[in-house]
Write a protein that holds these residues in place. Structure first.
Motif, PDB file in Angstrom:
ATOM      1  N   ASP A 191      45.200  -4.821  29.283  1.00  0.00           N
ATOM      2  CA  ASP A 191      45.252  -5.573  30.535  1.00  0.00           C
ATOM      3  C   ASP A 191      43.924  -6.266  30.846  1.00  0.00           C
ATOM      4  OD1 ASP A 191      47.835  -4.738  30.850  1.00  0.00           O
ATOM      5  OD2 ASP A 191      47.370  -3.137  32.277  1.00  0.00           O
ATOM      6  N   ALA A 192      42.811  -5.652  30.408  1.00  0.00           N
ATOM      7  CA  ALA A 192      41.491  -6.204  30.726  1.00  0.00           C
ATOM      8  C   ALA A 192      41.035  -7.260  29.729  1.00  0.00           C
ATOM      9  CB  ALA A 192      40.454  -5.078  30.783  1.00  0.00           C
ATOM     10  N   ALA A 193      41.481  -7.141  28.470  1.00  0.00           N
ATOM     11  CA  ALA A 193      41.009  -8.061  27.426  1.00  0.00           C
ATOM     12  C   ALA A 193      42.140  -8.265  26.427  1.00  0.00           C
ATOM     13  CB  ALA A 193      39.764  -7.499  26.737  1.00  0.00           C
ATOM     14  N   SER A 194      43.009  -9.200  26.700  1.00  0.00           N
ATOM     15  CA  SER A 194      44.209  -9.389  25.886  1.00  0.00           C
ATOM     16  C   SER A 194      43.861  -9.753  24.439  1.00  0.00           C
ATOM     17  CB  SER A 194      45.081 -10.504  26.475  1.00  0.00           C
ATOM     18  OG  SER A 194      46.177 -10.765  25.606  1.00  0.00           O
ATOM     19  N   PRO A 195      44.497  -9.085  23.470  1.00  0.00           N
ATOM     20  CA  PRO A 195      44.293  -9.458  22.071  1.00  0.00           C
ATOM     21  C   PRO A 195      44.949 -10.782  21.692  1.00  0.00           C
ATOM     22  CG  PRO A 195      44.959  -7.160  22.264  1.00  0.00           C
ATOM     23  CD  PRO A 195      45.196  -7.795  23.598  1.00  0.00           C
ATOM     24  N   LEU A 196      45.826 -11.295  22.540  1.00  0.00           N
ATOM     25  CA  LEU A 196      46.468 -12.580  22.264  1.00  0.00           C
ATOM     26  C   LEU A 196      45.916 -13.642  23.211  1.00  0.00           C
ATOM     27  CD1 LEU A 196      50.237 -11.620  21.774  1.00  0.00           C
ATOM     28  CD2 LEU A 196      48.436 -11.852  20.050  1.00  0.00           C
ATOM     29  N   PRO A 197      45.805 -14.872  22.739  1.00  0.00           N
ATOM     30  CA  PRO A 197      45.347 -15.959  23.612  1.00  0.00           C
ATOM     31  C   PRO A 197      46.269 -16.116  24.814  1.00  0.00           C
ATOM     32  CG  PRO A 197      45.385 -16.645  21.313  1.00  0.00           C
ATOM     33  CD  PRO A 197      46.087 -15.332  21.368  1.00  0.00           C
ATOM     34  N   VAL A 198      45.684 -16.468  25.931  1.00  0.00           N
ATOM     35  CA  VAL A 198      46.430 -16.671  27.166  1.00  0.00           C
ATOM     36  C   VAL A 198      46.349 -18.140  27.552  1.00  0.00           C
ATOM     37  CG1 VAL A 198      46.602 -16.056  29.605  1.00  0.00           C
ATOM     38  CG2 VAL A 198      45.930 -14.315  27.925  1.00  0.00           C
ATOM     39  N   GLY A 199      47.488 -18.710  27.944  1.00  0.00           N
ATOM     40  CA  GLY A 199      47.501 -20.098  28.379  1.00  0.00           C
ATOM     41  C   GLY A 199      47.111 -21.056  27.263  1.00  0.00           C
ATOM     42  N   ASP A 200      46.088 -21.871  27.505  1.00  0.00           N
ATOM     43  CA  ASP A 200      45.663 -22.884  26.533  1.00  0.00           C
ATOM     44  C   ASP A 200      44.609 -22.368  25.557  1.00  0.00           C
ATOM     45  OD1 ASP A 200      47.358 -24.727  27.708  1.00  0.00           O
ATOM     46  OD2 ASP A 200      45.821 -25.440  29.119  1.00  0.00           O
ATOM     47  N   GLU A 201      44.309 -21.090  25.609  1.00  0.00           N
ATOM     48  CA  GLU A 201      43.301 -20.539  24.692  1.00  0.00           C
ATOM     49  C   GLU A 201      43.751 -20.686  23.238  1.00  0.00           C
ATOM     50  OE1 GLU A 201      40.859 -16.810  26.472  1.00  0.00           O
ATOM     51  OE2 GLU A 201      42.988 -16.436  26.095  1.00  0.00           O
ATOM     52  N   LYS A 202      42.772 -20.831  22.368  1.00  0.00           N
ATOM     53  CA  LYS A 202      43.010 -20.811  20.937  1.00  0.00           C
ATOM     54  C   LYS A 202      42.577 -19.459  20.385  1.00  0.00           C
ATOM     55  CE  LYS A 202      44.322 -25.132  20.750  1.00  0.00           C
ATOM     56  NZ  LYS A 202      45.735 -25.464  20.470  1.00  0.00           N
ATOM     57  N   PRO A 203      43.238 -18.983  19.314  1.00  0.00           N
ATOM     58  CA  PRO A 203      42.807 -17.713  18.716  1.00  0.00           C
ATOM     59  C   PRO A 203      41.339 -17.785  18.309  1.00  0.00           C
ATOM     60  CG  PRO A 203      44.935 -18.387  17.836  1.00  0.00           C
ATOM     61  CD  PRO A 203      44.428 -19.550  18.646  1.00  0.00           C
ATOM     62  N   SER A 204      40.595 -16.754  18.644  1.00  0.00           N
ATOM     63  CA  SER A 204      39.163 -16.723  18.365  1.00  0.00           C
ATOM     64  C   SER A 204      38.797 -15.421  17.666  1.00  0.00           C
ATOM     65  CB  SER A 204      38.376 -16.826  19.676  1.00  0.00           C
ATOM     66  OG  SER A 204      38.597 -15.660  20.471  1.00  0.00           O
ATOM     67  N   ALA A 205      37.515 -15.304  17.300  1.00  0.00           N
ATOM     68  CA  ALA A 205      37.033 -14.065  16.682  1.00  0.00           C
ATOM     69  C   ALA A 205      37.222 -12.886  17.627  1.00  0.00           C
ATOM     70  CB  ALA A 205      35.561 -14.218  16.301  1.00  0.00           C
ATOM     71  N   SER A 233      39.222  -9.447  16.810  1.00  0.00           N
ATOM     72  CA  SER A 233      38.575  -8.142  16.961  1.00  0.00           C
ATOM     73  C   SER A 233      39.383  -7.231  17.880  1.00  0.00           C
ATOM     74  CB  SER A 233      37.160  -8.335  17.511  1.00  0.00           C
ATOM     75  OG  SER A 233      36.524  -7.099  17.712  1.00  0.00           O
ATOM     76  N   ARG A 234      39.863  -7.773  18.991  1.00  0.00           N
ATOM     77  CA  ARG A 234      40.675  -6.973  19.911  1.00  0.00           C
ATOM     78  C   ARG A 234      41.967  -6.517  19.235  1.00  0.00           C
ATOM     79  NH1 ARG A 234      40.331 -11.455  24.636  1.00  0.00           N
ATOM     80  NH2 ARG A 234      38.071 -11.353  25.040  1.00  0.00           N
ATOM     81  N   LEU A 235      42.562  -7.409  18.435  1.00  0.00           N
ATOM     82  CA  LEU A 235      43.791  -7.053  17.743  1.00  0.00           C
ATOM     83  C   LEU A 235      43.547  -5.922  16.750  1.00  0.00           C
ATOM     84  CD1 LEU A 235      46.790  -7.608  17.245  1.00  0.00           C
ATOM     85  CD2 LEU A 235      46.106  -9.329  15.543  1.00  0.00           C
ATOM     86  N   ALA A 236      42.391  -5.947  16.086  1.00  0.00           N
ATOM     87  CA  ALA A 236      42.068  -4.861  15.148  1.00  0.00           C
ATOM     88  C   ALA A 236      42.007  -3.522  15.866  1.00  0.00           C
ATOM     89  CB  ALA A 236      40.736  -5.153  14.457  1.00  0.00           C
ATOM     90  N   LEU A 237      41.426  -3.502  17.055  1.00  0.00           N
ATOM     91  CA  LEU A 237      41.361  -2.260  17.829  1.00  0.00           C
ATOM     92  C   LEU A 237      42.749  -1.840  18.295  1.00  0.00           C
ATOM     93  CD1 LEU A 237      39.964   0.034  19.249  1.00  0.00           C
ATOM     94  CD2 LEU A 237      39.294  -1.538  21.081  1.00  0.00           C
ATOM     95  N   ALA A 238      43.560  -2.801  18.735  1.00  0.00           N
ATOM     96  CA  ALA A 238      44.926  -2.481  19.161  1.00  0.00           C
ATOM     97  C   ALA A 238      45.718  -1.872  18.013  1.00  0.00           C
ATOM     98  CB  ALA A 238      45.614  -3.741  19.681  1.00  0.00           C
ATOM     99  N   GLU A 239      45.585  -2.444  16.819  1.00  0.00           N
ATOM    100  CA  GLU A 239      46.312  -1.912  15.664  1.00  0.00           C
ATOM    101  C   GLU A 239      45.816  -0.511  15.295  1.00  0.00           C
ATOM    102  OE1 GLU A 239      47.498  -6.155  13.521  1.00  0.00           O
ATOM    103  OE2 GLU A 239      45.716  -5.046  12.832  1.00  0.00           O
ATOM    104  N   ALA A 240      44.508  -0.267  15.436  1.00  0.00           N
ATOM    105  CA  ALA A 240      43.979   1.078  15.176  1.00  0.00           C
ATOM    106  C   ALA A 240      44.574   2.081  16.162  1.00  0.00           C
ATOM    107  CB  ALA A 240      42.458   1.071  15.265  1.00  0.00           C
ATOM    108  N   ALA A 241      44.674   1.685  17.431  1.00  0.00           N
ATOM    109  CA  ALA A 241      45.288   2.565  18.424  1.00  0.00           C
ATOM    110  C   ALA A 241      46.742   2.854  18.059  1.00  0.00           C
ATOM    111  CB  ALA A 241      45.200   1.939  19.809  1.00  0.00           C
ATOM    112  N   GLY A 242      47.452   1.828  17.609  1.00  0.00           N
ATOM    113  CA  GLY A 242      48.841   2.020  17.193  1.00  0.00           C
ATOM    114  C   GLY A 242      48.953   2.981  16.019  1.00  0.00           C
ATOM    115  N   THR A 243      48.017   2.899  15.083  1.00  0.00           N
ATOM    116  CA  THR A 243      48.016   3.811  13.936  1.00  0.00           C
ATOM    117  C   THR A 243      47.803   5.247  14.389  1.00  0.00           C
ATOM    118  OG1 THR A 243      47.200   2.090  12.441  1.00  0.00           O
ATOM    119  CG2 THR A 243      46.845   4.371  11.774  1.00  0.00           C
TER     120      THR A 243
END
Length: 353
Positions: free
Chosen positions: A308-322, A326-336
């Motif tokens: 909720d504080a730092a979405s791993p996916l771009p919001v609105g007009d944002e483009k995917p960034s580093a 990085s946030r997605l990597a942490l989310a996937e680790a939590a899922g594991t």
């Protein structure tokens, strides 16, 4: 650095001090480290100096100083302080390299992240009465012990209930041996068939395992509620959400990649992911699957706060960034961590809810 890594680092410091004749005391088999309590200093603390002070004929603070000199500067440790009569307090290095190494390790080990060899080759025998909570608890204890390398057998005092097979308990027909460790939690007050008919296998196992063995197990219909008041739903929802993020990232054309030091919102989740191996070891040592269940709930809630504080996916007009990778990597680790932990409790972790 995980708690297990920190424990080994401090143990090596003790051995080095003894080898250098700076400390004359027996080297313990292991060093216990714990999360610092509210109001304390650092991330972890150890009372090993108090344990060694008597045999070493030194004050605990003198022993702590000897060990501090040999731990300071170790990879993954940022600061070491001595408090009180001689407690060692450790602040871990929050550098990007440390975080990347942690997430890389989770990705490499997958569902086996946190498994260890503390009981490698050790034969362990568990026995239990013909009661559903005892059977489920013994099964979970066996799974945890196997994850630490033990050779495990589980036996029932009487012929097992046929309905136990629907709870994932297979091959439990052996008699409990005289040398078995008895698993005897507070009885559930219902049969396996009654609980399965009302709750199904996953909610039944969670309801029986989540409370400590000496506490009564609440087994109401709230275990089926899809809301934040139901810890099982929160854990499984968080796991499913991590998969949804991976799918969403693929649609946007990017994948995860551990990157620079994450935002403050990620630190609590990173700490819990790092704690996972220590939690598995403690749950196995103490025959306490409830420790793992509570840890999974903490991971799930920390992940949802982070999301909720730092979405791993771009919001609105944002483009995917580093930062998103990085946030997605942490989310996937939590899922594991959530999937692996649920598996050890014998509970399914669906990718969709």
């Amino acid at each position: 650095m995980t708690p297990a890594d920190l424990s080994m680092t401090v143990l090596h410091a003790v051995r080095r001090a003894v080898d250098e004749n700076a400390l004359r005391a027996p080297v313990p088999a292991r060093v216990r480290v714990e999360r610092t309590r509210p109001g304390g200093r650092g991330d972890y603390a150890s009372a090993v100096a108090l344990q060694l002070a008597g045999p070493a004929a030194l004050t605990a603070r003198e022993v702590a100083e000897i060990l501090r000199e040999r731990v300071v500067g170790a990879p993954g440790i940022g600061r070491v302080e001595i408090t009180g009569p001689g407690f060692l307090n450790f602040t871990l290095d929050a550098s990007a390299d440390v975080h990347r190494a942690l997430l890389d390790r989770v990705r490499e080990q997958g569902m086996r992240y946190g498994h260890g060899d503390a009981h490698a080759g050790t034969p362990l025998r568990f026995g239990h009465p013909r009661e559903v909570r005892a059977a489920v608890t013994a099964d979970a204890v066996g799974r945890l012990a196997r994850a630490q390398g033990a050779r495990v057998s589980v036996g029932c005092d009487e012929a097992p209930d046929p309905d136990w097979a629907r709870l994932g308990i297979i091959g439990d027909a052996r008699e409990a041996e005289p040398s078995s460790t008895e698993i005897r939690p507070v009885p559930a007050g219902a049969t396996a068939g009654e609980l399965l008919g009302r709750l199904g296998p996953d909610a039944t196992r969670w309801g029986l395992l989540r409370p400590a063995g000496h506490d009564r197990a609440p087994l109401g219909d709230d275990l089926l509620v899809q809301g934040e008041g139901n810890a099982l739903f929160v854990v499984r929802y968080a796991h499913a959400r991590t998969h949804a993020l991976t799918r969403g990232a693929a649609l946007l054309g990017f994948t995860s990649a551990p990157g620079d030091t994450p935002a403050r919102e990620a630190l609590a989740l990173l700490a819990l992911v790092a704690d996972h191996p220590g939690v598995l070891l403690a749950a196995a040592r103490h025959r306490a699957p409830d420790r793992l269940a509570r840890h999974l709930e903490a991971v799930a809630r920390a992940f949802l706060d982070f999301h909720d504080a730092a979405s791993p996916l771009p919001v609105g007009d944002e483009k995917p960034s580093a930062a998103h990778r990085s946030r997605l990597a942490l989310a996937e680790a939590a899922g594991t961590v959530l999937a692996g932990g649920l598996s050890l409790l014998g509970i399914s972790a669906p990718a969709h809810l």
